[in-house]
Design a protein around this motif. Structure first.
Motif, PDB file in Angstrom:
ATOM      1  N   ASN A 135    -111.370  73.747  21.489  1.00  0.00           N
ATOM      2  CA  ASN A 135    -112.096  72.460  21.455  1.00  0.00           C
ATOM      3  C   ASN A 135    -111.197  71.307  21.914  1.00  0.00           C
ATOM      4  OD1 ASN A 135    -114.589  73.497  19.791  1.00  0.00           O
ATOM      5  ND2 ASN A 135    -112.787  74.158  18.641  1.00  0.00           N
ATOM      6  N   ASP A 142    -117.855  73.432  15.738  1.00  0.00           N
ATOM      7  CA  ASP A 142    -116.497  72.960  16.023  1.00  0.00           C
ATOM      8  C   ASP A 142    -115.814  72.468  14.754  1.00  0.00           C
ATOM      9  OD1 ASP A 142    -117.233  73.525  18.566  1.00  0.00           O
ATOM     10  OD2 ASP A 142    -117.191  71.464  19.306  1.00  0.00           O
ATOM     11  N   PHE A 197    -108.219  76.157  17.099  1.00  0.00           N
ATOM     12  CA  PHE A 197    -109.193  75.071  17.231  1.00  0.00           C
ATOM     13  C   PHE A 197    -108.870  74.187  18.437  1.00  0.00           C
ATOM     14  CE2 PHE A 197    -109.969  70.550  16.486  1.00  0.00           C
ATOM     15  CZ  PHE A 197    -111.361  70.533  16.403  1.00  0.00           C
ATOM     16  N   GLN A 225    -114.744  75.275  12.468  1.00  0.00           N
ATOM     17  CA  GLN A 225    -113.492  75.912  12.873  1.00  0.00           C
ATOM     18  C   GLN A 225    -112.292  75.073  12.419  1.00  0.00           C
ATOM     19  OE1 GLN A 225    -113.079  76.595  17.087  1.00  0.00           O
ATOM     20  NE2 GLN A 225    -111.356  77.999  16.827  1.00  0.00           N
ATOM     21  N   TYR A 226    -112.412  73.776  12.576  1.00  0.00           N
ATOM     22  CA  TYR A 226    -111.355  72.872  12.101  1.00  0.00           C
ATOM     23  C   TYR A 226    -111.177  72.997  10.584  1.00  0.00           C
ATOM     24  CZ  TYR A 226    -109.314  68.405  10.609  1.00  0.00           C
ATOM     25  OH  TYR A 226    -108.543  67.440  10.000  1.00  0.00           O
TER      26      TYR A 226
END
Length: 256
Positions: free
Chosen positions: A135, A96, A131, A99-100
């Motif tokens: 998420n 996660d 993102f 991806q950020y």
């Protein structure tokens, strides 16, 4: 357990020696990372990934490899490594955040001045919006939203300042193309009300009072407490006075 970094010296300088286990290799590289020796850390993390592909620490090494590039301000390479983490280790605890960080890499590689090429900033917005979709419960969501807002403000300013350039050149019709772009595409930014005001003002400058009146009233409807309200009210009074004068002049002409 030995956790220091061992180097081999060759014609190309010192090189990180391959250590016996993934954990030892990773810890040695992490030690260099913590000391901000990012080039040595990069080599150490690469050795962990390539020589111990099945080890449980490999996804962590991949994350810190990407972060080493990022901290060394090699944002394009960092983005590649964060993307590789997501592709190769989708179940990683770092997926996660990786991806950020792809979005952040694009943000950091964008030229600082709004007038320069902002293509990477557009890529950053897309990456960070993806993102948020993927998420929604991440603790990084507020930061991602702030980054998107900052990026959109920068793009809005670029378009707005282009409009101002044409406005100052008395090319009012051309200026409105840019102001309208800000109004349509960047409604949520700080420059949307400014653009709407300048759009209306450009119509006033061309003596298109009916259209200007409509736009100024639209401004008041959307931004009733904006700092530009007093200027809008001033223009509306001028338009009203102009309309009164026009009616009086027309009436006088009709009686002659």
């Amino acid at each position: 357990m030995f956790l220091g970094v061992v180097y081999l010296t060759g014609c190309g300088g010192k090189s990180v020696l391959l250590l016996p286990s993934a954990d030892m290799q990773f810890e040695a590289a992490k030690k260099e990372y913590d000391k901000k020796h990012y080039l040595k850390a990069i080599e150490g993390f690469q050795k962990t990934i390539f020589n111990f592909p099945g080890a449980t620490v490999v996804d962590t090494a991949q994350y810190y490899l990407a972060m080493s590039y990022f901290q060394n301000e090699e944002f394009e390479l960092a983005s590649v490594e964060f993307n590789r983490l997501m592709l190769n280790y989708p179940r990683s605890d770092f997926a996660d955040e990786a991806q950020y960080m792809v979005g952040i890499c694009y943000t950091e590689s964008t030229p600082g001045h709004y007038a320069l090429d902002q293509q990477d900033l557009r890529k950053a917005i897309t990456a960070l919006e993806d993102f948020l979709v993927d998420n929604p419960d991440s603790p990084l969501v507020p930061e991602a939203k702030d980054r998107i807002k900052e990026a959109r403000n920068k793009l809005a300013r670029k378009a707005y300042e282009n409009g101002i350039t044409y406005f100052k050149m008395y090319s009012y019709e051309a200026s409105r193309v840019y102001f309208q772009h800000v109004i349509d595409e960047y409604t949520d930014t700080d420059y949307a009300p400014e653009a709407l005001f300048k759009y209306a003002e450009s119509l006033y400058k061309e003596k298109k009072y009916t259209e200007a009146d409509e736009k100024f009233h639209q401004f008041l409807g959307v931004y009733p407490v904006h700092p530009l309200k007093d200027k809008v009210d001033g223009y509306l009074r001028k338009i009203a006075d102009s309309n009164i004068r026009d009616k009086e002049e027309n009436a006088a002409a009709a009686t002659d």
